[in-house]
Design a protein around this motif. Sequence first.
Motif, PDB file in Angstrom:
ATOM      1  N   GLY A 101      36.183  39.243 -58.649  1.00 37.59           N
ATOM      2  CA  GLY A 101      36.989  39.305 -57.430  1.00 37.59           C
ATOM      3  C   GLY A 101      36.647  38.220 -56.443  1.00 37.59           C
ATOM      4  N   CYS A 102      36.467  36.991 -56.919  1.00 39.80           N
ATOM      5  CA  CYS A 102      36.161  35.857 -56.037  1.00 39.80           C
ATOM      6  C   CYS A 102      37.478  35.172 -55.685  1.00 39.80           C
ATOM      7  CB  CYS A 102      35.217  34.889 -56.740  1.00 39.80           C
ATOM      8  SG  CYS A 102      34.650  33.545 -55.680  1.00 39.80           S
ATOM      9  N   ASN A 103      37.825  35.112 -54.377  1.00 44.47           N
ATOM     10  CA  ASN A 103      39.130  34.635 -53.941  1.00 44.47           C
ATOM     11  C   ASN A 103      39.121  33.297 -53.223  1.00 44.47           C
ATOM     12  OD1 ASN A 103      40.408  37.075 -54.828  1.00 44.47           O
ATOM     13  ND2 ASN A 103      39.583  38.085 -53.007  1.00 44.47           N
ATOM     14  N   ASP A 104      37.997  32.918 -52.627  1.00 44.08           N
ATOM     15  CA  ASP A 104      37.967  31.664 -51.870  1.00 44.08           C
ATOM     16  C   ASP A 104      36.539  31.156 -51.793  1.00 44.08           C
ATOM     17  OD1 ASP A 104      38.941  29.522 -50.487  1.00 44.08           O
ATOM     18  OD2 ASP A 104      39.362  30.595 -48.626  1.00 44.08           O
ATOM     19  N   LEU A 105      36.391  29.871 -51.457  1.00 47.38           N
ATOM     20  CA  LEU A 105      35.092  29.200 -51.457  1.00 47.38           C
ATOM     21  C   LEU A 105      35.062  28.252 -50.275  1.00 47.38           C
ATOM     22  CD1 LEU A 105      32.540  28.922 -53.333  1.00 47.38           C
ATOM     23  CD2 LEU A 105      33.709  26.980 -54.393  1.00 47.38           C
ATOM     24  N   LEU A 106      33.933  28.213 -49.553  1.00 47.41           N
ATOM     25  CA  LEU A 106      33.835  27.339 -48.385  1.00 47.41           C
ATOM     26  C   LEU A 106      32.389  26.961 -48.124  1.00 47.41           C
ATOM     27  CD1 LEU A 106      35.251  26.024 -45.884  1.00 47.41           C
ATOM     28  CD2 LEU A 106      34.695  28.132 -44.640  1.00 47.41           C
ATOM     29  N   GLY A 107      32.139  25.641 -47.951  1.00 51.75           N
ATOM     30  CA  GLY A 107      30.840  25.179 -47.499  1.00 51.75           C
ATOM     31  C   GLY A 107      30.812  25.140 -45.985  1.00 51.75           C
ATOM     32  N   PHE A 108      29.840  25.855 -45.413  1.00 55.42           N
ATOM     33  CA  PHE A 108      29.826  25.999 -43.951  1.00 55.42           C
ATOM     34  C   PHE A 108      28.378  26.076 -43.473  1.00 55.42           C
ATOM     35  CE2 PHE A 108      29.969  28.664 -40.081  1.00 55.42           C
ATOM     36  CZ  PHE A 108      30.864  27.933 -39.325  1.00 55.42           C
ATOM     37  N   ASN A 109      27.990  25.118 -42.610  1.00 52.96           N
ATOM     38  CA  ASN A 109      26.648  25.097 -42.030  1.00 52.96           C
ATOM     39  C   ASN A 109      25.549  25.250 -43.092  1.00 52.96           C
ATOM     40  OD1 ASN A 109      27.664  24.698 -39.502  1.00 52.96           O
ATOM     41  ND2 ASN A 109      27.374  26.809 -38.801  1.00 52.96           N
ATOM     42  N   SER A 110      25.632  24.390 -44.092  1.00 53.62           N
ATOM     43  CA  SER A 110      24.613  24.339 -45.159  1.00 53.62           C
ATOM     44  C   SER A 110      24.543  25.636 -45.964  1.00 53.62           C
ATOM     45  CB  SER A 110      23.225  24.028 -44.573  1.00 53.62           C
ATOM     46  OG  SER A 110      23.235  22.791 -43.880  1.00 53.62           O
ATOM     47  N   ARG A 111      25.663  26.379 -45.979  1.00 57.66           N
ATOM     48  CA  ARG A 111      25.726  27.600 -46.782  1.00 57.66           C
ATOM     49  C   ARG A 111      27.035  27.587 -47.566  1.00 57.66           C
ATOM     50  NH1 ARG A 111      24.027  32.398 -42.615  1.00 57.66           N
ATOM     51  NH2 ARG A 111      23.858  33.607 -44.565  1.00 57.66           N
ATOM     52  N   LEU A 112      26.968  27.961 -48.828  1.00 58.72           N
ATOM     53  CA  LEU A 112      28.150  28.022 -49.663  1.00 58.72           C
ATOM     54  C   LEU A 112      28.636  29.476 -49.689  1.00 58.72           C
ATOM     55  CD1 LEU A 112      30.068  26.430 -51.449  1.00 58.72           C
ATOM     56  CD2 LEU A 112      28.606  26.980 -53.409  1.00 58.72           C
ATOM     57  N   LEU A 113      29.769  29.718 -49.018  1.00 61.95           N
ATOM     58  CA  LEU A 113      30.272  31.079 -48.794  1.00 61.95           C
ATOM     59  C   LEU A 113      31.364  31.425 -49.784  1.00 61.95           C
ATOM     60  CD1 LEU A 113      30.492  30.938 -44.893  1.00 61.95           C
ATOM     61  CD2 LEU A 113      28.575  31.701 -46.313  1.00 61.95           C
ATOM     62  N   LEU A 114      31.403  32.706 -50.165  1.00 64.21           N
ATOM     63  CA  LEU A 114      32.389  33.214 -51.112  1.00 64.21           C
ATOM     64  C   LEU A 114      33.165  34.362 -50.477  1.00 64.21           C
ATOM     65  CD1 LEU A 114      30.044  31.919 -52.921  1.00 64.21           C
ATOM     66  CD2 LEU A 114      30.834  33.459 -54.713  1.00 64.21           C
ATOM     67  N   ALA A 115      34.487  34.279 -50.572  1.00 65.40           N
ATOM     68  CA  ALA A 115      35.338  35.397 -50.162  1.00 65.40           C
ATOM     69  C   ALA A 115      35.593  36.260 -51.389  1.00 65.40           C
ATOM     70  CB  ALA A 115      36.657  34.888 -49.594  1.00 65.40           C
ATOM     71  N   THR A 116      35.123  37.513 -51.348  1.00 62.17           N
ATOM     72  CA  THR A 116      35.241  38.381 -52.519  1.00 62.17           C
ATOM     73  C   THR A 116      35.942  39.682 -52.150  1.00 62.17           C
ATOM     74  OG1 THR A 116      33.208  39.698 -52.306  1.00 62.17           O
ATOM     75  CG2 THR A 116      32.971  37.451 -53.165  1.00 62.17           C
ATOM     76  N   ASN A 117      36.212  40.477 -53.179  1.00 62.07           N
ATOM     77  CA  ASN A 117      36.810  41.799 -52.945  1.00 62.07           C
ATOM     78  C   ASN A 117      35.811  42.795 -52.405  1.00 62.07           C
ATOM     79  OD1 ASN A 117      39.261  40.885 -53.825  1.00 62.07           O
ATOM     80  ND2 ASN A 117      39.074  41.737 -55.890  1.00 62.07           N
ATOM     81  N   ASP A 118      34.562  42.370 -52.290  1.00 65.58           N
ATOM     82  CA  ASP A 118      33.499  43.251 -51.797  1.00 65.58           C
ATOM     83  C   ASP A 118      32.785  42.629 -50.605  1.00 65.58           C
ATOM     84  OD1 ASP A 118      31.824  45.484 -51.749  1.00 65.58           O
ATOM     85  OD2 ASP A 118      30.350  44.521 -53.060  1.00 65.58           O
ATOM     86  N   GLY A 119      33.535  41.942 -49.745  1.00 64.98           N
ATOM     87  CA  GLY A 119      32.954  41.370 -48.557  1.00 64.98           C
ATOM     88  C   GLY A 119      32.600  39.905 -48.709  1.00 64.98           C
ATOM     89  N   LEU A 120      31.853  39.420 -47.740  1.00 64.48           N
ATOM     90  CA  LEU A 120      31.469  38.007 -47.697  1.00 64.48           C
ATOM     91  C   LEU A 120      30.114  37.818 -48.388  1.00 64.48           C
ATOM     92  CD1 LEU A 120      32.370  35.245 -46.543  1.00 64.48           C
ATOM     93  CD2 LEU A 120      30.959  35.746 -44.536  1.00 64.48           C
ATOM     94  N   LYS A 121      30.045  36.797 -49.262  1.00 62.87           N
ATOM     95  CA  LYS A 121      28.806  36.532 -49.995  1.00 62.87           C
ATOM     96  C   LYS A 121      28.511  35.047 -49.964  1.00 62.87           C
ATOM     97  CE  LYS A 121      29.362  40.618 -52.902  1.00 62.87           C
ATOM     98  NZ  LYS A 121      29.309  41.188 -54.261  1.00 62.87           N
ATOM     99  N   GLU A 122      27.326  34.680 -50.461  1.00 63.94           N
ATOM    100  CA  GLU A 122      26.964  33.266 -50.509  1.00 63.94           C
ATOM    101  C   GLU A 122      26.176  32.981 -51.785  1.00 63.94           C
ATOM    102  OE1 GLU A 122      24.093  31.779 -47.708  1.00 63.94           O
ATOM    103  OE2 GLU A 122      23.343  33.789 -47.293  1.00 63.94           O
ATOM    104  N   LEU A 123      26.288  31.720 -52.211  1.00 67.67           N
ATOM    105  CA  LEU A 123      25.517  31.259 -53.369  1.00 67.67           C
ATOM    106  C   LEU A 123      24.247  30.612 -52.833  1.00 67.67           C
ATOM    107  CD1 LEU A 123      25.293  30.787 -56.411  1.00 67.67           C
ATOM    108  CD2 LEU A 123      26.556  28.645 -56.092  1.00 67.67           C
ATOM    109  N   ARG A 124      23.127  31.268 -53.114  1.00 64.24           N
ATOM    110  CA  ARG A 124      21.853  30.782 -52.587  1.00 64.24           C
ATOM    111  C   ARG A 124      20.781  30.974 -53.654  1.00 64.24           C
ATOM    112  NH1 ARG A 124      19.922  33.558 -47.190  1.00 64.24           N
ATOM    113  NH2 ARG A 124      19.689  35.300 -48.648  1.00 64.24           N
ATOM    114  N   ASN A 125      20.006  29.906 -53.859  1.00 61.24           N
ATOM    115  CA  ASN A 125      18.920  29.936 -54.855  1.00 61.24           C
ATOM    116  C   ASN A 125      19.453  30.362 -56.229  1.00 61.24           C
ATOM    117  OD1 ASN A 125      17.088  29.236 -52.809  1.00 61.24           O
ATOM    118  ND2 ASN A 125      16.747  31.392 -52.297  1.00 61.24           N
ATOM    119  N   ASP A 126      20.598  29.777 -56.593  1.00 61.87           N
ATOM    120  CA  ASP A 126      21.222  30.016 -57.897  1.00 61.87           C
ATOM    121  C   ASP A 126      21.577  31.483 -58.138  1.00 61.87           C
ATOM    122  OD1 ASP A 126      21.257  27.373 -58.656  1.00 61.87           O
ATOM    123  OD2 ASP A 126      19.252  27.444 -59.549  1.00 61.87           O
ATOM    124  N   SER A 127      21.842  32.215 -57.078  1.00 60.19           N
ATOM    125  CA  SER A 127      22.326  33.589 -57.237  1.00 60.19           C
ATOM    126  C   SER A 127      23.286  33.920 -56.098  1.00 60.19           C
ATOM    127  CB  SER A 127      21.171  34.594 -57.249  1.00 60.19           C
ATOM    128  OG  SER A 127      20.537  34.645 -55.977  1.00 60.19           O
TER     129      SER A 127
END
Length: 955
Positions: free
Chosen positions: A453-479
Amino acid sequence: MKNKTRHILVVSLLIWGVSFSQQFTNYTTKDGLPSNHVYTILQDVNGFMWFLTDKGIAKYNGAVFKTFTTKEGLPNNDVWDGFTTPDGKFWYLSKSISLGYIIKDSVISFSNANKNEIMNPIYSSQIGNNVYLGGPNKIYKLDNKQWKSVSVLKNGRKGEGLIPVFNNPKVAYLNFYYDALNRFTLSFLDANKKTLKQVSAEGISNQKSVRGQVTDSLYYWVSESEYSILDLNTLELKRYFFKDEVGFETVKYARLNKVGDQIQISGNKFVGYLDKNFHIVDPFYIPEELNAHFGLIDSKKTIWLSTFNKGVFKLPHIKRHIVYQFENDKILNLNYIENDLYLSVFNKGFYKYKPKNKTFNLIKPADDYVFGVCHIKERNTTYFLSQNSIFIEENGISNQIYFDKESVNPKLLSGHLNDLEYFNSELYASYYFGVYKLDQDTLEIKEDYSQKGCNDLLGFNSRLLLATNDGLKELRNDSIQKIHFKNTVFNRAILSIKPLSDTKLLINTDGYGSYITDLDTIKPIKASEFLIVQDAYVQEESIWLATNTGVLHLGKFNDTYELVKSYSINDGLPNNNVNSIVIKGKDLIVGTNSGLAIIPINQDHEELFIDIIIEDVTFNDERITDSLNTFRYTANNRLNLKVTPINFSEDNKTFFSYRLDPVQKDCIVTSSTTFNFNNLKPDDYVFSIESGTIKKQLSFTVTPLWWQTLWAKISLLALVLFGLVYSVWSLSKRIQKKKNNALILEKKNIEIQLRALRSQMNPHFVFNSLAAIQYYINTNDIAASETYLVKFSKLIRQFFEWSKETQINLKEELKLIENYLDIEKLRFKDKFIYHITVDKKLNLRKAMLPTMLLQPIVENAINHGIFNKIDNGKVFINVFYESEKRFKVEIIDDGVGFANTQKQSGRKVKSSNVLEDRLRYLNKTGIWDISYTEDELHPDLKDKGSKSTFVITQL
């Protein structure tokens, strides 16, 4: 002017070639028209639209077509023209022996005074509320409910006879003729048929022209190439050519109409207004594809076009300045790339915007689902994402990579990508099941981070953010890790994320509106609650949201966003389900499931809700009118109302807020157009209904029957109250009489009982005194016997004086007790001493008490307390003031006490029983409230003593 007009025409036709079909709403027999062959369109004074066809007439309120045919009373169904008058009538014109009007949905017709003569009103006129039927040979006027001829016109080139002019104080007739030089001439005649002026009638001689009187001061003629206006006040005749006014050599079916306070002119190519100099202004050019022959501009500036085979077309004024493209196509994305705007259209591909002519050119065809365009600035590369492939443009070189859905190589892409993002020198791509880290040159998969359920992707303030069906998440330390907010738990399905500023993000959800976050806390945007927000466009002080109900424009006020304006299909959107939006200059570009629209941001919204008509109002089946609005009350009465909204909005949704006062205190919201009320009581009623800015009221009165009138109710109530009061008074009087008799009887019984009690006390006292005298005589103590006998006789005299009274003042009572104590002191040979103490506040003459109340207790203190004591004793009588009507008496002795006395005698002292009975009866008289208590003075000593206390209150 000629060149300018033709230039406008060319530009208009170019625009129509792209977008005409989507702008118009088409009404046909499928929607309720009696026929698709529509001659004329009119709007009446209330706002209803009337469509005149070869199969009858249709009245339209924006939701329902009401049809009138011969079944409803029309003389025939082929009705090709008409008039609407200020008094609310719709006049129908056809070739018939009887004609008339429709009012309140009733067809009224009037026959020709010349029976069986057919009227052919092709040159008719309307002045105010009057209609004049003009035919080729005669002109008719309605007189005494019949159409009567007022003028006979001649045929031929020698002259047409006198044409009457109506309601003009100066000109009464027009006369056409050929002068001696065979010139067609028009002369003006007054009521006496005197010639006022003659002018050349060149051009009017065209036999195909339409003519008529449009106001009390204007007469007109219209042909295919020109029109002429005659000012009856100035007697000037002016001639105008269509090629000069609108750029057309000829215009078929040209005609002139008075609509409201303005004069409109129309034909098969345009519809417009005449200004004060009778030039055509603000013309609307009819697209050729519609094959329309007539146009009307209504009170809200909506264009209505009639056709001979396609029914009616409607174009709201707001849509005239909107460009529509991709009719019925699903627009998926609008993306800005390096100041260029790209469009993604389902099953068609990718388009690039040309702002000069507001069109889109196809640049990448794709007959599948397209996800949008991404540009990676760091690589100067643009990616066009579709379901089956990726188009890549890098440094002017184009390439296309196809997905191998059958491949088992884990490094190869096998499915579509939603978005691309360049982050920390790496290329990332989102897809439904997670995020890929891609090789920047080959687009091979380097890492796959699973996230359903990953719908969108955005790099913002040195964080890679994910828009998902379960809220806002980020890719950090390969997870992939969930982002937690301090102020709430946020698990909403996110469709897209947009940077709002350097520190804040805009989060758009599926069904819960939009939110703003700084990645520490998150808060909702109030105007967007429970909306599906597909996309957003962010400006410096504004946010534009693409939602399932249209577009929301939010403005920033004091660091919060508030709704500025909303856009829906009523504002020109092709569909309320908006997928993507951008702002380009002064235009709002909107992509929907039904195509694309380019809307001027600052265009004014024209409300197409015209009115609410309260009609078909009956009370017990009797119609309520302005003159008949008072009705007698009947049991089980009923009020029935029907309202008709006149609403030409695109969504055609009308909700009402209504109330019947005083029955209903609060308004009720409904979409129903019928209202029913039963069993209304006599009262003054007001039915109020409103929708938007339109408010209407209807007042009526239900009068009471004689027994329901106020005076009847007051009289009946007074009678009932009188009867009730009289009954209560009589009953209470009888009850009180019984109570009084009972009280009198009880009082007599009490007095008898008190006398009996006193009579029991008197012998007791006399017996004790005589025993003492006998003792002194037996001991030969003559002196003591005489002294005792003197005191005894004095006491007996006092006793007999007061024994007849029921009460005595305190002074006399204490004197009697003092005499008694002196006698007892002699009898006991000074074995005791006594002290009487009286509170100085007491008025001894006014303080009253029952006769001989205290004496028996004093006697008990002597005979049962002091007498049984070995040593000498003391008796104290203390009287205390408590109030004006209350005092307290204490009788104290230091004798053996109550308990010892009862032990010695084995029974209770008889005088105590007598006292209890006496006090009980005294308290029943209602005169006294006397309490009495007995206490041991020294409980721990052998001689316990006693203390008797009276609290005496005279009521």
